[in-house]
Write a protein that holds these residues in place. Sequence first.
Motif, PDB file in Angstrom:
ATOM      1  N   GLY A  16      36.054  42.853  23.591  1.00  0.00           N
ATOM      2  CA  GLY A  16      35.924  43.272  22.203  1.00  0.00           C
ATOM      3  C   GLY A  16      36.618  44.553  21.813  1.00  0.00           C
ATOM      4  O   GLY A  16      36.096  45.337  21.008  1.00  0.00           O
ATOM      5  N   VAL A  17      37.812  44.784  22.345  1.00  0.00           N
ATOM      6  CA  VAL A  17      38.589  45.994  22.078  1.00  0.00           C
ATOM      7  C   VAL A  17      39.991  45.564  21.656  1.00  0.00           C
ATOM      8  O   VAL A  17      40.476  44.526  22.115  1.00  0.00           O
ATOM      9  CB  VAL A  17      38.636  46.891  23.339  1.00  0.00           C
ATOM     10  CG1 VAL A  17      39.497  48.121  23.120  1.00  0.00           C
ATOM     11  CG2 VAL A  17      37.224  47.286  23.757  1.00  0.00           C
ATOM     12  N   PRO A  18      40.683  46.312  20.813  1.00  0.00           N
ATOM     13  CA  PRO A  18      42.057  45.942  20.469  1.00  0.00           C
ATOM     14  C   PRO A  18      42.952  45.843  21.706  1.00  0.00           C
ATOM     15  O   PRO A  18      42.636  46.397  22.767  1.00  0.00           O
ATOM     16  CB  PRO A  18      42.508  47.080  19.543  1.00  0.00           C
ATOM     17  CG  PRO A  18      41.248  47.532  18.885  1.00  0.00           C
ATOM     18  CD  PRO A  18      40.202  47.435  19.973  1.00  0.00           C
ATOM     19  N   PRO A  19      44.069  45.133  21.603  1.00  0.00           N
ATOM     20  CA  PRO A  19      44.964  44.951  22.752  1.00  0.00           C
ATOM     21  C   PRO A  19      45.524  46.271  23.264  1.00  0.00           C
ATOM     22  O   PRO A  19      45.706  47.222  22.508  1.00  0.00           O
ATOM     23  CB  PRO A  19      46.094  44.073  22.194  1.00  0.00           C
ATOM     24  CG  PRO A  19      45.545  43.462  20.949  1.00  0.00           C
ATOM     25  CD  PRO A  19      44.558  44.431  20.401  1.00  0.00           C
ATOM     26  N   GLY A  20      45.825  46.292  24.569  1.00  0.00           N
ATOM     27  CA  GLY A  20      46.502  47.444  25.129  1.00  0.00           C
ATOM     28  C   GLY A  20      45.994  47.943  26.460  1.00  0.00           C
ATOM     29  O   GLY A  20      46.613  48.818  27.061  1.00  0.00           O
ATOM     30  N   LEU A  21      44.879  47.373  26.944  1.00  0.00           N
ATOM     31  CA  LEU A  21      44.336  47.805  28.226  1.00  0.00           C
ATOM     32  C   LEU A  21      44.303  46.633  29.210  1.00  0.00           C
ATOM     33  O   LEU A  21      43.756  45.573  28.909  1.00  0.00           O
ATOM     34  CB  LEU A  21      42.913  48.342  28.074  1.00  0.00           C
ATOM     35  CG  LEU A  21      42.729  49.642  27.291  1.00  0.00           C
ATOM     36  CD1 LEU A  21      41.244  49.955  27.151  1.00  0.00           C
ATOM     37  CD2 LEU A  21      43.454  50.798  27.982  1.00  0.00           C
ATOM     38  N   GLY A  22      44.882  46.852  30.387  1.00  0.00           N
ATOM     39  CA  GLY A  22      44.671  45.964  31.507  1.00  0.00           C
ATOM     40  C   GLY A  22      43.515  46.497  32.332  1.00  0.00           C
ATOM     41  O   GLY A  22      43.478  47.687  32.653  1.00  0.00           O
ATOM     42  N   VAL A  23      42.552  45.638  32.637  1.00  0.00           N
ATOM     43  CA  VAL A  23      41.342  46.063  33.347  1.00  0.00           C
ATOM     44  C   VAL A  23      41.192  45.209  34.599  1.00  0.00           C
ATOM     45  O   VAL A  23      41.241  43.977  34.519  1.00  0.00           O
ATOM     46  CB  VAL A  23      40.094  45.927  32.456  1.00  0.00           C
ATOM     47  CG1 VAL A  23      38.850  46.415  33.195  1.00  0.00           C
ATOM     48  CG2 VAL A  23      40.271  46.697  31.144  1.00  0.00           C
ATOM     49  N   LEU A  24      41.012  45.856  35.728  1.00  0.00           N
ATOM     50  CA  LEU A  24      40.907  45.152  37.003  1.00  0.00           C
ATOM     51  C   LEU A  24      39.836  45.833  37.848  1.00  0.00           C
ATOM     52  O   LEU A  24      39.758  47.061  37.876  1.00  0.00           O
ATOM     53  CB  LEU A  24      42.260  45.184  37.711  1.00  0.00           C
ATOM     54  CG  LEU A  24      42.423  44.495  39.067  1.00  0.00           C
ATOM     55  CD1 LEU A  24      43.863  44.001  39.227  1.00  0.00           C
ATOM     56  CD2 LEU A  24      42.085  45.439  40.225  1.00  0.00           C
ATOM     57  N   VAL A  25      39.013  45.027  38.520  1.00  0.00           N
ATOM     58  CA  VAL A  25      38.039  45.558  39.470  1.00  0.00           C
ATOM     59  C   VAL A  25      38.324  44.938  40.828  1.00  0.00           C
ATOM     60  O   VAL A  25      38.378  43.711  40.971  1.00  0.00           O
ATOM     61  CB  VAL A  25      36.592  45.281  39.034  1.00  0.00           C
ATOM     62  CG1 VAL A  25      35.615  45.798  40.096  1.00  0.00           C
ATOM     63  CG2 VAL A  25      36.300  45.945  37.687  1.00  0.00           C
ATOM     64  N   ALA A  26      38.539  45.795  41.828  1.00  0.00           N
ATOM     65  CA  ALA A  26      38.891  45.352  43.183  1.00  0.00           C
ATOM     66  C   ALA A  26      37.748  45.639  44.142  1.00  0.00           C
ATOM     67  O   ALA A  26      37.071  46.671  44.040  1.00  0.00           O
ATOM     68  CB  ALA A  26      40.158  46.065  43.659  1.00  0.00           C
ATOM     69  N   SER A  27      37.545  44.732  45.093  1.00  0.00           N
ATOM     70  CA  SER A  27      36.538  44.933  46.128  1.00  0.00           C
ATOM     71  C   SER A  27      37.023  45.981  47.122  1.00  0.00           C
ATOM     72  O   SER A  27      38.211  46.321  47.186  1.00  0.00           O
ATOM     73  CB  SER A  27      36.273  43.618  46.862  1.00  0.00           C
ATOM     74  OG  SER A  27      37.404  43.259  47.656  1.00  0.00           O
ATOM     75  N   ARG A  28      36.095  46.449  47.944  1.00  0.00           N
ATOM     76  CA  ARG A  28      36.479  47.393  49.002  1.00  0.00           C
ATOM     77  C   ARG A  28      37.470  46.756  49.960  1.00  0.00           C
ATOM     78  O   ARG A  28      38.399  47.413  50.456  1.00  0.00           O
ATOM     79  CB  ARG A  28      35.226  47.857  49.747  1.00  0.00           C
ATOM     80  CG  ARG A  28      34.313  48.753  48.915  1.00  0.00           C
ATOM     81  CD  ARG A  28      33.086  49.175  49.705  1.00  0.00           C
ATOM     82  NE  ARG A  28      32.272  50.139  48.963  1.00  0.00           N
ATOM     83  CZ  ARG A  28      31.136  50.647  49.407  1.00  0.00           C
ATOM     84  NH1 ARG A  28      30.671  50.294  50.608  1.00  0.00           N
ATOM     85  NH2 ARG A  28      30.450  51.508  48.683  1.00  0.00           N
ATOM     86  N   ARG A  29      37.298  45.470  50.223  1.00  0.00           N
ATOM     87  CA  ARG A  29      38.221  44.767  51.117  1.00  0.00           C
ATOM     88  C   ARG A  29      39.626  44.729  50.525  1.00  0.00           C
ATOM     89  O   ARG A  29      40.620  44.958  51.225  1.00  0.00           O
ATOM     90  CB  ARG A  29      37.719  43.347  51.392  1.00  0.00           C
ATOM     91  CG  ARG A  29      38.597  42.583  52.366  1.00  0.00           C
ATOM     92  CD  ARG A  29      37.965  41.289  52.829  1.00  0.00           C
ATOM     93  NE  ARG A  29      37.985  40.229  51.832  1.00  0.00           N
ATOM     94  CZ  ARG A  29      38.067  38.927  52.139  1.00  0.00           C
ATOM     95  NH1 ARG A  29      38.105  38.551  53.419  1.00  0.00           N
ATOM     96  NH2 ARG A  29      38.061  38.028  51.200  1.00  0.00           N
ATOM     97  N   ALA A  30      39.719  44.465  49.217  1.00  0.00           N
ATOM     98  CA  ALA A  30      41.028  44.430  48.578  1.00  0.00           C
ATOM     99  C   ALA A  30      41.697  45.791  48.599  1.00  0.00           C
ATOM    100  O   ALA A  30      42.908  45.903  48.843  1.00  0.00           O
ATOM    101  CB  ALA A  30      40.889  43.926  47.145  1.00  0.00           C
TER     102      ALA A  30
END
Length: 388
Positions: free
Chosen positions: A200-214
Amino acid sequence: MSNASHKLCMIPGPVECDGDVLASMATQATSHVAPNFIECFGETIELLRQAFFAPTGQPFVVAGSGTLTWDMTAANLVEPGDHVLVIVSGIFGDWFGECIEVYGGKVTFLKAPFGSRVSDDELRAALDRAPVPYKLVTLTHVDTSTGVLTDVEAFAKIIREKSPSTLIAVDGVCSVGAEVLKQEEWGIDVVLTASQKALGVPPGLGVLVASRRAIDVALHRKAPPSTYFASFKKWLPIMQKYEARQPSYFATPPVQLIMSLHISLKQLLNAPGGMLARFEKHAEASNRIKDLVESWGLKLVAHNRQIAANTLTAVYLPEGVTVPALLSKMGSHNVVIAGGLHPEHAQKYFRIGHMNISVVDDGKLGHLKSTLEALKQSFKECGYTLPQ
Protein backbone atom coordinates in the motif's frame (compact mmCIF):
# COMPACT_ATOMS: atom_id res chain seq x y z
CA MET A 1 -4.48 16.64 -9.85
CA SER A 2 -7.75 17.11 -7.99
CA ASN A 3 -9.66 14.20 -6.51
CA ALA A 4 -12.55 14.99 -8.86
CA SER A 5 -10.39 14.09 -11.87
CA HIS A 6 -8.93 10.93 -10.34
CA LYS A 7 -9.92 7.61 -11.85
CA LEU A 8 -10.15 4.77 -9.36
CA CYS A 9 -7.02 2.63 -9.87
CA MET A 10 -8.07 -1.02 -9.74
CA ILE A 11 -5.18 -2.60 -11.60
CA PRO A 12 -2.93 -5.24 -9.98
CA GLY A 13 -0.58 -2.49 -8.80
CA PRO A 14 0.03 0.34 -8.27
CA VAL A 15 -2.94 0.32 -5.92
CA GLU A 16 -4.92 3.00 -4.14
CA CYS A 17 -3.14 4.27 -1.02
CA ASP A 18 -4.38 5.48 2.34
CA GLY A 19 -4.49 9.26 2.80
CA ASP A 20 -2.14 9.18 5.78
CA VAL A 21 0.36 7.12 3.78
CA LEU A 22 0.31 9.69 1.00
CA ALA A 23 0.43 12.63 3.40
CA SER A 24 3.54 11.21 5.05
CA MET A 25 5.42 11.85 1.81
CA ALA A 26 4.53 15.52 1.71
CA THR A 27 7.45 16.61 3.85
CA GLN A 28 10.10 19.26 3.54
CA ALA A 29 13.52 18.14 2.38
CA THR A 30 14.83 15.66 4.93
CA SER A 31 18.35 14.33 5.28
CA HIS A 32 18.77 10.58 5.06
CA VAL A 33 20.85 10.81 8.24
CA ALA A 34 18.47 13.10 10.14
CA PRO A 35 17.62 11.68 13.60
CA ASN A 36 13.90 11.47 12.82
CA PHE A 37 14.54 9.56 9.60
CA ILE A 38 17.04 7.20 11.22
CA GLU A 39 14.37 6.31 13.79
CA CYS A 40 11.76 5.90 11.06
CA PHE A 41 13.95 3.67 8.90
CA GLY A 42 15.11 1.59 11.85
CA GLU A 43 11.55 0.88 12.97
CA THR A 44 10.50 0.13 9.38
CA ILE A 45 13.09 -2.64 9.20
CA GLU A 46 11.75 -4.10 12.46
CA LEU A 47 8.15 -3.91 11.25
CA LEU A 48 9.00 -5.75 8.04
CA ARG A 49 10.01 -8.81 10.04
CA GLN A 50 6.50 -8.89 11.49
CA ALA A 51 4.80 -8.38 8.13
CA PHE A 52 6.84 -11.17 6.53
CA PHE A 53 6.51 -13.49 9.54
CA ALA A 54 10.31 -13.65 9.63
CA PRO A 55 11.44 -12.85 13.19
CA THR A 56 15.12 -13.58 12.46
CA GLY A 57 15.16 -12.50 8.81
CA GLN A 58 17.20 -9.64 7.42
CA PRO A 59 15.12 -7.01 5.61
CA PHE A 60 16.52 -4.92 2.78
CA VAL A 61 14.73 -1.79 1.55
CA VAL A 62 16.26 -0.35 -1.61
CA ALA A 63 15.23 2.26 -4.16
CA GLY A 64 13.87 0.41 -7.17
CA SER A 65 10.98 -1.68 -8.42
CA GLY A 66 10.24 -5.28 -7.57
CA THR A 67 12.38 -6.29 -10.55
CA LEU A 68 15.45 -5.06 -8.68
CA THR A 69 14.83 -7.70 -6.02
CA TRP A 70 15.17 -10.38 -8.71
CA ASP A 71 18.62 -8.98 -9.41
CA MET A 72 19.44 -8.92 -5.70
CA THR A 73 18.41 -12.55 -5.35
CA ALA A 74 20.25 -13.76 -8.44
CA ALA A 75 23.40 -11.68 -8.05
CA ASN A 76 23.96 -12.59 -4.40
CA LEU A 77 22.83 -16.22 -4.23
CA VAL A 78 23.67 -17.63 -7.67
CA GLU A 79 27.23 -18.11 -8.88
CA PRO A 80 28.16 -18.85 -12.50
CA GLY A 81 27.31 -22.47 -13.27
CA ASP A 82 24.93 -22.97 -10.36
CA HIS A 83 21.83 -24.97 -11.22
CA VAL A 84 18.53 -23.22 -10.54
CA LEU A 85 14.98 -24.54 -10.86
CA VAL A 86 12.45 -21.86 -11.82
CA ILE A 87 8.81 -22.83 -11.37
CA VAL A 88 6.60 -20.93 -13.81
CA SER A 89 2.90 -20.10 -13.51
CA GLY A 90 3.01 -17.05 -15.79
CA ILE A 91 5.30 -14.60 -17.53
CA PHE A 92 6.85 -13.31 -14.32
CA GLY A 93 8.33 -16.73 -13.65
CA ASP A 94 9.85 -16.69 -17.14
CA TRP A 95 11.33 -13.26 -16.52
CA PHE A 96 12.74 -14.23 -13.11
CA GLY A 97 14.49 -17.10 -14.86
CA GLU A 98 15.87 -14.73 -17.51
CA CYS A 99 17.30 -12.57 -14.74
CA ILE A 100 19.04 -15.55 -13.14
CA GLU A 101 20.56 -16.51 -16.48
CA VAL A 102 22.09 -13.03 -16.77
CA TYR A 103 24.12 -13.81 -13.63
CA GLY A 104 25.38 -17.13 -14.95
CA GLY A 105 22.83 -19.51 -13.44
CA LYS A 106 21.99 -22.67 -15.38
CA VAL A 107 18.20 -22.49 -15.31
CA THR A 108 15.76 -25.34 -15.67
CA PHE A 109 12.22 -24.10 -16.21
CA LEU A 110 9.31 -26.15 -14.85
CA LYS A 111 6.27 -24.67 -16.56
CA ALA A 112 2.54 -25.10 -16.12
CA PRO A 113 0.03 -24.51 -18.93
CA PHE A 114 -1.46 -21.01 -19.09
CA GLY A 115 -3.89 -20.58 -16.20
CA SER A 116 -2.59 -23.59 -14.28
CA ARG A 117 0.19 -24.37 -11.83
CA VAL A 118 2.77 -27.11 -11.39
CA SER A 119 1.59 -30.08 -9.33
CA ASP A 120 3.31 -31.45 -6.25
CA ASP A 121 4.27 -34.61 -8.17
CA GLU A 122 5.75 -32.58 -11.03
CA LEU A 123 7.90 -30.70 -8.55
CA ARG A 124 9.06 -33.92 -6.90
CA ALA A 125 9.95 -35.40 -10.29
CA ALA A 126 11.89 -32.28 -11.28
CA LEU A 127 13.92 -32.43 -8.08
CA ASP A 128 14.59 -36.14 -8.61
CA ARG A 129 15.81 -35.51 -12.18
CA ALA A 130 18.38 -32.91 -11.11
CA PRO A 131 21.93 -34.12 -11.89
CA VAL A 132 23.11 -32.23 -8.80
CA PRO A 133 21.04 -30.56 -6.06
CA TYR A 134 19.71 -27.22 -7.21
CA LYS A 135 21.39 -24.23 -5.62
CA LEU A 136 18.09 -22.34 -5.71
CA VAL A 137 14.43 -22.94 -6.49
CA THR A 138 12.25 -19.92 -7.29
CA LEU A 139 8.49 -19.73 -6.85
CA THR A 140 6.12 -16.96 -7.92
CA HIS A 141 3.51 -16.78 -5.17
CA VAL A 142 1.01 -14.89 -7.32
CA ASP A 143 1.83 -14.45 -10.98
CA THR A 144 0.30 -11.10 -11.90
CA SER A 145 0.00 -12.10 -15.54
CA THR A 146 -2.35 -15.02 -14.86
CA GLY A 147 -3.81 -14.54 -11.39
CA VAL A 148 -2.56 -18.02 -10.44
CA LEU A 149 -1.62 -18.70 -6.81
CA THR A 150 1.20 -21.12 -5.97
CA ASP A 151 0.94 -23.25 -2.81
CA VAL A 152 4.21 -21.96 -1.36
CA GLU A 153 3.85 -23.81 1.93
CA ALA A 154 3.42 -27.20 0.24
CA PHE A 155 6.14 -26.60 -2.34
CA ALA A 156 8.63 -25.40 0.26
CA LYS A 157 7.99 -28.52 2.33
CA ILE A 158 8.68 -30.75 -0.68
CA ILE A 159 11.88 -28.88 -1.53
CA ARG A 160 13.17 -29.02 2.04
CA GLU A 161 12.46 -32.77 2.27
CA LYS A 162 13.97 -33.73 -1.09
CA SER A 163 16.82 -31.22 -1.32
CA PRO A 164 17.54 -29.66 2.08
CA SER A 165 20.61 -27.76 0.85
CA THR A 166 18.60 -25.92 -1.79
CA LEU A 167 17.72 -22.28 -1.18
CA ILE A 168 14.10 -21.24 -1.74
CA ALA A 169 13.18 -17.81 -3.11
CA VAL A 170 9.60 -16.57 -3.38
CA ASP A 171 8.53 -13.73 -5.63
CA GLY A 172 5.85 -12.18 -3.45
CA VAL A 173 5.44 -8.95 -5.40
CA CYS A 174 1.69 -9.49 -5.85
CA SER A 175 1.12 -11.35 -2.59
CA VAL A 176 3.01 -9.96 0.42
CA GLY A 177 0.55 -8.13 2.64
CA ALA A 178 -2.54 -9.86 1.25
CA GLU A 179 -1.90 -13.61 0.82
CA VAL A 180 -0.86 -15.86 3.70
CA LEU A 181 2.93 -16.15 3.59
CA LYS A 182 4.88 -17.17 6.69
CA GLN A 183 8.49 -16.96 5.65
CA GLU A 184 10.30 -18.41 8.62
CA GLU A 185 7.76 -21.07 9.57
CA TRP A 186 7.66 -22.34 5.98
CA GLY A 187 11.46 -22.33 5.58
CA ILE A 188 11.71 -19.72 2.84
CA ASP A 189 15.16 -18.20 2.34
CA VAL A 190 14.18 -15.12 0.37
CA VAL A 191 10.85 -13.34 0.01
CA LEU A 192 10.82 -10.35 -2.26
CA THR A 193 8.23 -7.71 -3.05
CA ALA A 194 7.68 -4.09 -4.02
CA SER A 195 5.99 -1.17 -2.33
CA GLN A 196 3.16 -0.49 -4.78
CA LYS A 197 0.96 -3.52 -4.31
CA ALA A 198 -0.50 -4.99 -1.12
CA LEU A 199 1.94 -3.08 1.08
CA GLY A 200 0.00 0.00 0.00
CA VAL A 201 2.77 2.49 -0.81
CA PRO A 202 3.50 4.35 -4.07
CA PRO A 203 6.00 2.70 -6.44
CA GLY A 204 9.72 3.01 -5.87
CA LEU A 205 10.83 0.57 -3.17
CA GLY A 206 12.19 -2.92 -3.63
CA VAL A 207 11.72 -4.89 -0.41
CA LEU A 208 13.42 -8.19 0.33
CA VAL A 209 13.77 -10.30 3.48
CA ALA A 210 16.57 -12.90 3.54
CA SER A 211 17.06 -15.79 5.95
CA ARG A 212 20.25 -16.20 7.94
CA ARG A 213 21.16 -19.08 5.64
CA ALA A 214 20.77 -16.89 2.56
CA ILE A 215 22.89 -14.15 4.09
CA ASP A 216 25.59 -16.69 4.93
CA VAL A 217 25.59 -18.00 1.35
CA ALA A 218 25.86 -14.48 -0.04
CA LEU A 219 28.70 -13.47 2.27
CA HIS A 220 30.76 -16.62 1.66
CA ARG A 221 30.33 -17.14 -2.07
CA LYS A 222 33.41 -18.13 -4.08
CA ALA A 223 32.93 -15.64 -6.89
CA PRO A 224 32.56 -11.97 -5.99
CA PRO A 225 29.04 -10.56 -6.35
CA SER A 226 28.43 -9.60 -9.97
CA THR A 227 26.61 -6.45 -8.92
CA TYR A 228 27.48 -3.27 -7.12
CA PHE A 229 24.21 -1.52 -6.26
CA ALA A 230 22.34 -4.77 -5.48
CA SER A 231 25.04 -6.37 -3.34
CA PHE A 232 24.03 -7.81 0.03
CA LYS A 233 27.58 -7.08 1.19
CA LYS A 234 27.06 -3.39 0.48
CA TRP A 235 23.54 -3.10 1.88
CA LEU A 236 23.76 -5.36 4.94
CA PRO A 237 25.80 -2.96 7.10
CA ILE A 238 23.53 -0.10 6.03
CA MET A 239 20.41 -1.94 7.19
CA GLN A 240 22.12 -3.00 10.41
CA LYS A 241 23.24 0.55 11.18
CA TYR A 242 19.81 2.05 10.62
CA GLU A 243 18.20 -0.63 12.77
CA ALA A 244 20.73 0.20 15.50
CA ARG A 245 19.60 3.84 15.09
CA GLN A 246 22.93 4.95 13.69
CA PRO A 247 23.51 7.04 10.54
CA SER A 248 24.96 5.26 7.55
CA TYR A 249 25.43 5.72 3.82
CA PHE A 250 25.99 3.65 0.70
CA ALA A 251 23.39 5.09 -1.69
CA THR A 252 20.76 7.69 -0.84
CA PRO A 253 17.54 6.02 0.30
CA PRO A 254 14.21 7.44 -0.96
CA VAL A 255 13.42 9.20 2.31
CA GLN A 256 9.78 10.07 1.71
CA LEU A 257 8.90 6.63 0.35
CA ILE A 258 10.40 4.97 3.41
CA MET A 259 8.38 7.33 5.59
CA SER A 260 5.23 6.22 3.79
CA LEU A 261 6.19 2.53 4.11
CA HIS A 262 6.65 3.10 7.84
CA ILE A 263 3.11 4.48 8.16
CA SER A 264 1.60 1.74 5.99
CA LEU A 265 3.29 -1.08 7.92
CA LYS A 266 2.01 0.31 11.22
CA GLN A 267 -1.49 0.40 9.76
CA LEU A 268 -1.21 -3.18 8.47
CA LEU A 269 0.11 -4.59 11.72
CA ASN A 270 -1.98 -2.57 14.17
CA ALA A 271 -5.36 -2.98 12.50
CA PRO A 272 -7.93 -5.09 14.37
CA GLY A 273 -7.01 -8.74 13.88
CA GLY A 274 -3.61 -7.83 12.44
CA MET A 275 -2.27 -9.52 9.34
CA LEU A 276 -4.46 -12.62 9.65
CA ALA A 277 -7.62 -10.52 9.48
CA ARG A 278 -6.16 -8.70 6.50
CA PHE A 279 -5.58 -12.00 4.69
CA GLU A 280 -9.20 -13.00 5.36
CA LYS A 281 -10.55 -9.71 4.00
CA HIS A 282 -8.62 -10.15 0.78
CA ALA A 283 -9.98 -13.68 0.40
CA GLU A 284 -13.54 -12.43 0.98
CA ALA A 285 -13.15 -9.63 -1.57
CA SER A 286 -11.68 -12.01 -4.11
CA ASN A 287 -14.58 -14.42 -3.74
CA ARG A 288 -17.08 -11.60 -4.08
CA ILE A 289 -15.60 -10.47 -7.38
CA LYS A 290 -15.06 -13.95 -8.79
CA ASP A 291 -18.55 -15.09 -7.81
CA LEU A 292 -20.09 -12.16 -9.66
CA VAL A 293 -18.07 -12.36 -12.87
CA GLU A 294 -18.70 -16.10 -13.07
CA SER A 295 -22.42 -15.46 -12.57
CA TRP A 296 -22.21 -13.27 -15.67
CA GLY A 297 -21.09 -16.26 -17.70
CA LEU A 298 -17.43 -15.25 -17.76
CA LYS A 299 -14.50 -17.62 -17.29
CA LEU A 300 -11.53 -17.10 -15.02
CA VAL A 301 -8.02 -17.50 -16.43
CA ALA A 302 -7.10 -19.62 -13.40
CA HIS A 303 -8.27 -23.14 -14.17
CA ASN A 304 -10.11 -23.42 -10.86
CA ARG A 305 -10.84 -21.32 -7.81
CA GLN A 306 -8.44 -23.30 -5.62
CA ILE A 307 -5.47 -21.93 -7.57
CA ALA A 308 -6.83 -18.41 -8.08
CA ALA A 309 -5.11 -15.53 -6.27
CA ASN A 310 -6.88 -13.29 -3.79
CA THR A 311 -5.08 -10.13 -4.93
CA LEU A 312 -6.39 -9.97 -8.50
CA THR A 313 -8.92 -11.57 -10.81
CA ALA A 314 -7.97 -12.44 -14.39
CA VAL A 315 -11.00 -13.04 -16.62
CA TYR A 316 -11.43 -14.11 -20.24
CA LEU A 317 -13.34 -11.62 -22.36
CA PRO A 318 -16.70 -12.65 -23.79
CA GLU A 319 -16.94 -13.04 -27.54
CA GLY A 320 -17.19 -9.73 -29.34
CA VAL A 321 -15.58 -7.62 -26.61
CA THR A 322 -12.01 -6.38 -27.01
CA VAL A 323 -9.52 -5.26 -24.39
CA PRO A 324 -9.23 -1.68 -25.73
CA ALA A 325 -13.00 -1.27 -25.89
CA LEU A 326 -13.57 -2.57 -22.36
CA LEU A 327 -10.78 -0.48 -20.82
CA SER A 328 -12.02 2.62 -22.63
CA LYS A 329 -15.56 2.13 -21.36
CA MET A 330 -14.30 1.50 -17.83
CA GLY A 331 -12.28 4.71 -18.01
CA SER A 332 -15.38 6.63 -19.02
CA HIS A 333 -16.87 5.44 -15.72
CA ASN A 334 -13.77 6.64 -13.84
CA VAL A 335 -12.35 3.20 -13.10
CA VAL A 336 -9.05 1.86 -14.44
CA ILE A 337 -8.52 -1.88 -14.83
CA ALA A 338 -5.81 -3.77 -16.74
CA GLY A 339 -5.73 -5.76 -19.92
CA GLY A 340 -4.00 -9.10 -20.27
CA LEU A 341 -0.23 -9.24 -19.82
CA HIS A 342 0.94 -12.65 -20.96
CA PRO A 343 2.36 -12.12 -24.49
CA GLU A 344 0.66 -15.19 -25.95
CA HIS A 345 -2.78 -14.40 -24.56
CA ALA A 346 -2.84 -10.66 -23.80
CA GLN A 347 -5.81 -9.79 -26.01
CA LYS A 348 -8.01 -12.54 -24.62
CA TYR A 349 -8.49 -11.41 -21.03
CA PHE A 350 -8.56 -8.53 -18.55
CA ARG A 351 -7.46 -8.16 -14.93
CA ILE A 352 -8.91 -6.45 -11.86
CA GLY A 353 -6.66 -5.76 -8.90
CA HIS A 354 -8.12 -5.85 -5.40
CA MET A 355 -5.61 -5.03 -2.71
CA ASN A 356 -4.95 -2.75 0.23
CA ILE A 357 -7.50 -0.04 1.15
CA SER A 358 -9.74 -1.00 -1.76
CA VAL A 359 -10.32 -4.23 0.18
CA VAL A 360 -9.82 -3.51 3.87
CA ASP A 361 -11.66 -0.17 3.78
CA ASP A 362 -14.21 -1.09 1.12
CA GLY A 363 -17.12 -0.59 3.48
CA LYS A 364 -16.18 3.07 3.76
CA LEU A 365 -14.71 3.68 0.30
CA GLY A 366 -16.90 1.49 -1.90
CA HIS A 367 -14.13 0.72 -4.37
CA LEU A 368 -15.26 -2.83 -5.12
CA LYS A 369 -18.86 -1.81 -5.63
CA SER A 370 -17.87 1.05 -7.93
CA THR A 371 -15.62 -1.25 -9.95
CA LEU A 372 -18.22 -3.97 -10.36
CA GLU A 373 -20.96 -1.49 -11.29
CA ALA A 374 -18.67 0.12 -13.86
CA LEU A 375 -17.74 -3.29 -15.24
CA LYS A 376 -21.37 -4.31 -15.59
CA GLN A 377 -22.25 -1.09 -17.39
CA SER A 378 -19.16 -1.26 -19.59
CA PHE A 379 -20.01 -4.76 -20.80
CA LYS A 380 -23.48 -3.59 -21.76
CA GLU A 381 -21.97 -0.65 -23.64
CA CYS A 382 -19.62 -3.08 -25.41
CA GLY A 383 -22.60 -5.12 -26.58
CA TYR A 384 -22.36 -8.04 -24.17
CA THR A 385 -25.69 -8.95 -22.59
CA LEU A 386 -25.25 -10.17 -19.05
CA PRO A 387 -27.27 -13.20 -17.96
CA GLN A 388 -30.35 -12.30 -15.92
